[in-house]
Design an enzyme around this catalytic site. Sequence first.
Site, PDB file in Angstrom:
ATOM      1  N   ASP A  46      38.006  51.051  33.133  1.00  0.00           N
ATOM      2  CA  ASP A  46      36.964  50.450  33.966  1.00  0.00           C
ATOM      3  C   ASP A  46      36.320  51.512  34.865  1.00  0.00           C
ATOM      4  O   ASP A  46      35.092  51.615  34.952  1.00  0.00           O
ATOM      5  CB  ASP A  46      37.544  49.353  34.868  1.00  0.00           C
ATOM      6  N   GLU A  69      31.009  46.515  39.427  1.00  0.00           N
ATOM      7  CA  GLU A  69      32.222  45.781  39.801  1.00  0.00           C
ATOM      8  C   GLU A  69      33.237  46.631  40.566  1.00  0.00           C
ATOM      9  O   GLU A  69      33.843  46.163  41.520  1.00  0.00           O
ATOM     10  CB  GLU A  69      32.900  45.199  38.548  1.00  0.00           C
ATOM     11  N   ASP A 134      29.056  45.866  34.575  1.00  0.00           N
ATOM     12  CA  ASP A 134      30.478  45.520  34.425  1.00  0.00           C
ATOM     13  C   ASP A 134      31.024  46.509  33.408  1.00  0.00           C
ATOM     14  O   ASP A 134      30.771  46.396  32.211  1.00  0.00           O
ATOM     15  CB  ASP A 134      30.632  44.076  33.937  1.00  0.00           C
ATOM     16  N   ILE A 136      33.973  47.224  32.187  1.00  0.00           N
ATOM     17  CA  ILE A 136      34.724  46.502  31.149  1.00  0.00           C
ATOM     18  C   ILE A 136      34.759  45.047  31.579  1.00  0.00           C
ATOM     19  O   ILE A 136      35.365  44.713  32.598  1.00  0.00           O
ATOM     20  CB  ILE A 136      36.170  47.018  30.974  1.00  0.00           C
ATOM     21  N   ASP A 137      34.078  44.219  30.841  1.00  0.00           N
ATOM     22  CA  ASP A 137      34.154  42.785  31.092  1.00  0.00           C
ATOM     23  C   ASP A 137      35.168  42.219  30.114  1.00  0.00           C
ATOM     24  O   ASP A 137      35.170  42.575  28.939  1.00  0.00           O
ATOM     25  CB  ASP A 137      32.783  42.143  30.880  1.00  0.00           C
ATOM     26  N   THR A 139      38.598  42.375  30.985  1.00  0.00           N
ATOM     27  CA  THR A 139      39.675  43.366  31.082  1.00  0.00           C
ATOM     28  C   THR A 139      40.945  42.844  30.407  1.00  0.00           C
ATOM     29  O   THR A 139      41.676  43.602  29.765  1.00  0.00           O
ATOM     30  CB  THR A 139      39.972  43.706  32.553  1.00  0.00           C
ATOM     31  N   HIS A 240      39.665  30.806  34.155  1.00  0.00           N
ATOM     32  CA  HIS A 240      38.259  31.206  34.329  1.00  0.00           C
ATOM     33  C   HIS A 240      37.295  30.069  34.013  1.00  0.00           C
ATOM     34  O   HIS A 240      36.165  30.078  34.482  1.00  0.00           O
ATOM     35  CB  HIS A 240      37.917  32.403  33.433  1.00  0.00           C
ATOM     36  N   ARG A 281      31.112  27.359  30.329  1.00  0.00           N
ATOM     37  CA  ARG A 281      32.002  27.956  31.334  1.00  0.00           C
ATOM     38  C   ARG A 281      32.013  27.007  32.522  1.00  0.00           C
ATOM     39  O   ARG A 281      31.143  27.061  33.383  1.00  0.00           O
ATOM     40  CB  ARG A 281      31.470  29.332  31.740  1.00  0.00           C
ATOM     41  N   ASP A 294      28.892  39.660  35.422  1.00  0.00           N
ATOM     42  CA  ASP A 294      29.537  38.916  34.336  1.00  0.00           C
ATOM     43  C   ASP A 294      28.525  38.130  33.497  1.00  0.00           C
ATOM     44  O   ASP A 294      28.903  37.514  32.498  1.00  0.00           O
ATOM     45  CB  ASP A 294      30.583  37.936  34.894  1.00  0.00           C
TER      46      ASP A 294
HETATM   47  N1  LIG Z   1      38.472  31.935  38.794  1.00  0.00           N
HETATM   48  C1  LIG Z   1      37.560  32.493  38.019  1.00  0.00           C
HETATM   49  N2  LIG Z   1      36.565  31.732  37.485  1.00  0.00           N
HETATM   50  C2  LIG Z   1      35.634  32.282  36.690  1.00  0.00           C
HETATM   51  N3  LIG Z   1      35.591  33.619  36.368  1.00  0.00           N
HETATM   52  C3  LIG Z   1      36.541  34.404  36.869  1.00  0.00           C
HETATM   53  C4  LIG Z   1      37.577  33.909  37.698  1.00  0.00           C
HETATM   54  N4  LIG Z   1      38.376  34.949  38.042  1.00  0.00           N
HETATM   55  C5  LIG Z   1      37.868  36.049  37.452  1.00  0.00           C
HETATM   56  N5  LIG Z   1      36.755  35.734  36.741  1.00  0.00           N
HETATM   57  C6  LIG Z   1      35.872  36.596  35.977  1.00  0.00           C
HETATM   58  O1  LIG Z   1      36.009  36.327  34.602  1.00  0.00           O
HETATM   59  C7  LIG Z   1      35.639  37.503  33.924  1.00  0.00           C
HETATM   60  C8  LIG Z   1      36.086  37.456  32.493  1.00  0.00           C
HETATM   61  O2  LIG Z   1      35.457  36.363  31.882  1.00  0.00           O
HETATM   62  P1  LIG Z   1      36.005  35.731  30.539  1.00  0.00           P
HETATM   63  O3  LIG Z   1      37.047  34.732  30.914  1.00  0.00           O
HETATM   64  O4  LIG Z   1      34.765  35.084  30.005  1.00  0.00           O
HETATM   65  O5  LIG Z   1      36.526  36.834  29.711  1.00  0.00           O
HETATM   66  C9  LIG Z   1      36.273  38.593  34.727  1.00  0.00           C
HETATM   67  O6  LIG Z   1      35.579  39.784  34.484  1.00  0.00           O
HETATM   68  P2  LIG Z   1      36.411  41.186  34.380  1.00  0.00           P
HETATM   69  O7  LIG Z   1      37.303  41.086  33.204  1.00  0.00           O
HETATM   70  O8  LIG Z   1      35.299  42.155  34.238  1.00  0.00           O
HETATM   71  O9  LIG Z   1      37.141  41.320  35.680  1.00  0.00           O
HETATM   72  C10 LIG Z   1      36.142  38.078  36.158  1.00  0.00           C
HETATM   73  O10 LIG Z   1      35.033  38.638  36.846  1.00  0.00           O
HETATM   74 MG   LIG Z   2      33.575  40.890  34.139  1.00  0.00          MG
HETATM   75 MG   LIG Z   3      37.541  42.486  37.113  1.00  0.00          MG
HETATM   76 MG   LIG Z   4      35.082  44.140  34.613  1.00  0.00          MG
END
Ligand SMILES: Nc1ncnc2c1ncn2[C@@H]1O[C@H](COP(=O)(O)O)[C@@H](OP(=O)(O)O)[C@H]1O
Ligand SMILES: [Mg+2]
Ligand SMILES: [Mg+2]
Ligand SMILES: [Mg+2]
Length: 353
Positions: A46, A69, A134, A136-137, A139, A240, A281, A294
């Site tokens: 990242d 980020e 971002d 790495i989205d 992670t 999420h 989502r 994101d």
């Molecule tokens: N409670 C929450 N509700 C929704 N999104 C969240 C969350 N906590 C973290 N995230 C976000 O969800 C992203 C990943 O989304 P997904 O679930 O679609 O893979 C994360 O990005 P990062 O991985 O860049 O931190 C983070 O920013």
């Molecule tokens: Mg992300």
């Molecule tokens: Mg993150």
């Molecule tokens: Mg990220």
Amino acid sequence: MSSYAKELEIAQLAVQRASILTKRVFHEKAKGTVSKDDKSPVTIGDFGAQALIISALKANFPDDEIVAEEEAAQLREDENLRHTIWDLVSTTQLSDPEAEGMLGGAIDDEEAMLTLIDYGNSKGGAKGRIWAIDPIDGTKGFLRGGQYAVCLALMVDGDVKVGVLGCPNLPIDDSAPLTGGMESGQTDEGRGVLFSAVLGEGATSRALTTGELARQKDISMRAITNIASATFCESVEAGHSSHGDQAEIAKLLGITNPSVRMDSQAKYASIARGAGDIYLRLPVSETYQEKIWDHAAGDLIVREAGGAVTDIHGKRLDFSIGRTLSNNKGVVAAPAAAHPEVLKAVQEVLSKK
Ligand SMILES: Nc1ncnc2c1ncn2[C@@H]1O[C@H](COP(=O)(O)O)[C@@H](OP(=O)(O)O)[C@H]1O
Ligand SMILES: [Mg+2]
Ligand SMILES: [Mg+2]
Ligand SMILES: [Mg+2]
């Protein structure tokens, strides 16, 4: 000539270069994780990817602001981590010298790398040119060998104009069946896609390379004639977005295909190329605010591929408020013609809670 031709080219090359680094981290390094305040996993990938992308942006657009980020504070304290990242950053480049040259060349030293990472601290907002990164989205997907995305978008006066997503683990073939991860035993062969869109100019995909940009193809969402036959994508992480609500909505729409779970904005990319149809989502928490990095690139790519993207209230995602989407709740993305029906089902299910 595209209205943002230079921005698009630099953004794509920057994401392509950063993706080389993330793949190196995955393949070569122990995937060292450290914990941030919010306890989300953050890896050397990242930080490294963010440094490389910002370096390319600063070399080409020195006056633009950046919302990214990650921040360098932890690297200033942790010498080992800093050295490991510098090791990667200082040895990652595009194999095509001309393309590499366009990104401004090497970063001077470790201190310059930290400064670059911290340029990503803009508050965002409704005025001027602001990039959202971002590095790495997904992670968690990255760590488990599933989907992740390197994400970059340019907003001008709060509106997304250019969006780029690097998805190293998605199949290059736009019509390949939709799966959530890299099934065990699979190699990188046939994988790695760079998606992009410019507002008003459509969306494209191309193979992710390690040098100059590969030839692009136009992409578009699948036209859904019968919503019951749609496939929807959702997060792997139940924390999420609400798997339960999403399943109820699918049921209400008569959808029987199992949902495809994948991490990251690869979900936006997958529906934009017609490999899936709907991305839901739905909030699990009253207080969580979605982050602009994101969604910015994915939102534009889906809309330019013929989709509509709103929150659960039917409002467009509003990137002009700051670092978060504080005016929105959740995401409902679907082909434009089907979006009203999907949104209605979302609201019906959520209103019963
Ligand atoms: N409670 C929450 N509700 C929704 N999104 C969240 C969350 N906590 C973290 N995230 C976000 O969800 C992203 C990943 O989304 P997904 O679930 O679609 O893979 C994360 O990005 P990062 O991985 O860049 O931190 C983070 O920013
Ligand atoms: Mg992300
Ligand atoms: Mg993150
Ligand atoms: Mg990220």
